[in-house]
Write a protein that holds these residues in place. Structure first.
Motif, PDB file in Angstrom:
ATOM      1  N   ILE A  50       2.067   3.539   2.263  1.00  0.00           N
ATOM      2  CA  ILE A  50       0.660   3.698   2.646  1.00  0.00           C
ATOM      3  C   ILE A  50       0.527   3.893   4.149  1.00  0.00           C
ATOM      4  CG2 ILE A  50      -1.572   2.521   2.768  1.00  0.00           C
ATOM      5  CD1 ILE A  50      -0.814   1.139   0.115  1.00  0.00           C
ATOM      6  N   ASP A  96      -0.800   7.233   6.250  1.00  0.00           N
ATOM      7  CA  ASP A  96      -1.894   7.162   7.234  1.00  0.00           C
ATOM      8  C   ASP A  96      -1.451   7.724   8.580  1.00  0.00           C
ATOM      9  OD1 ASP A  96      -3.717   6.094   5.487  1.00  0.00           O
ATOM     10  OD2 ASP A  96      -3.330   4.004   6.040  1.00  0.00           O
ATOM     11  N   TYR A 105      -1.313  -4.211   5.749  1.00  0.00           N
ATOM     12  CA  TYR A 105      -0.138  -3.744   5.020  1.00  0.00           C
ATOM     13  C   TYR A 105       1.150  -4.098   5.752  1.00  0.00           C
ATOM     14  CZ  TYR A 105      -3.480  -1.106   2.232  1.00  0.00           C
ATOM     15  OH  TYR A 105      -4.517  -0.755   1.416  1.00  0.00           O
TER      16      TYR A 105
END
Length: 406
Positions: free
Chosen positions: A202, A206, A217
């Motif tokens: 993730i 990004d 995260y």
């Protein structure tokens, strides 16, 4: 065509070899990145957005490493993931568990004196406990307890100690210690597969898209990575423990397992503190030595099974009924039992190697395959042939083993 038993032995060796190789790769990369992350330093010359840097020398070259928490202006196309080492370690370890402990459940997994389980029941408990361990741990991490790294580790320590005790009420001492290893290793690999890699995926997406990744995260992934770092040394001990009866076949084996978790964490604390350049907590080594002495002292307690009558497993009955059993038994009693008995009489041997007893008919039949591999097909035992086992006697053991369908 090679004997089935010989091929199975080689399959076991192949799985163990693969497991060791992949474990070295996983542990090596894990230790390296923890040391790297702790050693990064902020300097005035850092580029914009860089969090820290370090330079290293290896293989005749220089490496300039910089860490970014957000995307720099340029990212290379190729991204190297460190995940397959973890997956391969767990998969090869589980294969070894199946080959040795599930297929050989009557000998290695089930102790009728501890709990009289059917083979399918013991295997079911084994698999269920491994899965349950991850579910409990993951739930704790996502609960309010997970907000405190120290508090979570303390709760995890209590759970691991309880599991060590529970396993000794279910399986052989050897299997109990081994299950502590795979119970913990499953948590570690599941951390990588279910948390660390997905979270990092993730963040990478990004970064490449020019978005600012959510800090949660990275925080979660780092916490799980830290847990893995502290659990590594105990797992290695448990994987080696099957070769040392003083670790797994004593009254306090569950407490020994608990202390190993504590000792492993203390040792990692010293390394992590050093890598972070926060000093050298030398007290950790004194504490580790004291704990190890306590472990050695606990191992002098009465051995599990010292006063037990050996019961032949269902699989062993055919070896007892074989025509050459009596002759093979006499060879084994004369050449092997002086070491492989509850109270060894051979000088310098304090406990039966690997806790294998060969002083009764049932015990010999239970360990028929091991005897054939070690003293029949190969000359591994007796070590250095100190009891002068003859080629004819080795051939007799092989004949007995094959006659019984081994």
């Amino acid at each position: 065509m090679p004997d089935y038993a010989i091929m199975w032995e080689w399959l076991s060796l192949a799985a163990r070899w693969t497991h060791v190789i992949t474990a070295i790769a996983w542990i090596g990369s894990s230790f390296y990145f923890i040391a790297l992350d702790l050693g990064l330093r902020k300097t005035p010359s850092l580029p914009p957005l860089a969090h820290g840097e370090e330079w290293q020398v290896h293989g005749g070259g220089f490496y300039h490493i910089q860490k970014y928490l957000v995307a720099p202006e340029f990212l290379p196309e190729h991204l190297t993931w460190f995940k397959w080492e973890s997956y391969a370690t767990w998969l090869s370890g589980f294969c070894l568990l199946v080959i040795v402990y599930y297929v050989g459940a009557d000998l290695y997994l089930i102790d009728r004196h501890v709990l009289d389980l059917p083979q399918w029941g013991a295997i079911g408990i084994s698999v269920g406990s491994i899965v349950l361990g991850w579910l409990i741990y993951d739930t704790l991490c996502k609960s309010p307890v997970g907000n405190s790294t120290f508090g979570l580790m303390l709760v995890l320590f209590v759970i691991l100690t309880a599991m060590a005790y529970i396993y000794t009420l279910l399986f052989t001492g050897r299997a109990a210690m081994l299950h502590m290893g795979i119970f913990t290793a499953t948590i570690m690999t599941a951390n990588v597969a279910a948390i660390i890699i997905p979270n990092q995926t993730i963040v990478v997406a990004d970064l490449k898209a020019g978005r600012v990744p959510d800090a949660k995260y990275g925080k979660i992934a780092k916490q799980r990575s830290l847990h893995n770092n502290y659990l590594t040394l105990p797992v290695i001990f448990f994987m080696l423990s099957s070769h040392y009866p003083l670790a797994f076949a004593t009254q306090w084996n569950w407490l020994i397992a608990s202390l190993i978790f504590l000792e492993g964490a203390i040792i990692r604390h010293w390394f992590n503190t050093r890598h972070a350049r926060k000093g050298s907590p030398h007290w950790t080594w004194l504490a580790a030595v004291v704990i190890f002495i306590v472990i050695a002292w606990l191992s002098t307690s009465p051995k599990l099974g010292d006063a037990r009558e050996e019961v032949a497993s269902a699989n062993a009955e055919r070896f007892l009924a074989a025509e050459h059993f009596a002759a093979a038994r006499d060879v084994i009693l004369g050449r092997c039992s002086m070491c492989h008995m509850a109270e060894p009489v051979y000088e310098g041997v304090l406990q039966a190697p690997k806790n294998v007893h060969l002083d009764t008919d049932a015990a010999i039949a239970n360990h028929a395959e091991q005897v054939a591999m070690q003293a029949g097909f190969s000359h591994a035992m007796p070590p250095g042939n100190v009891t002068e086992m003859t080629p004819e006697e080795r051939a007799l053991i092989v004949a007995w083993f094959r006659e019984a369908g081994g």
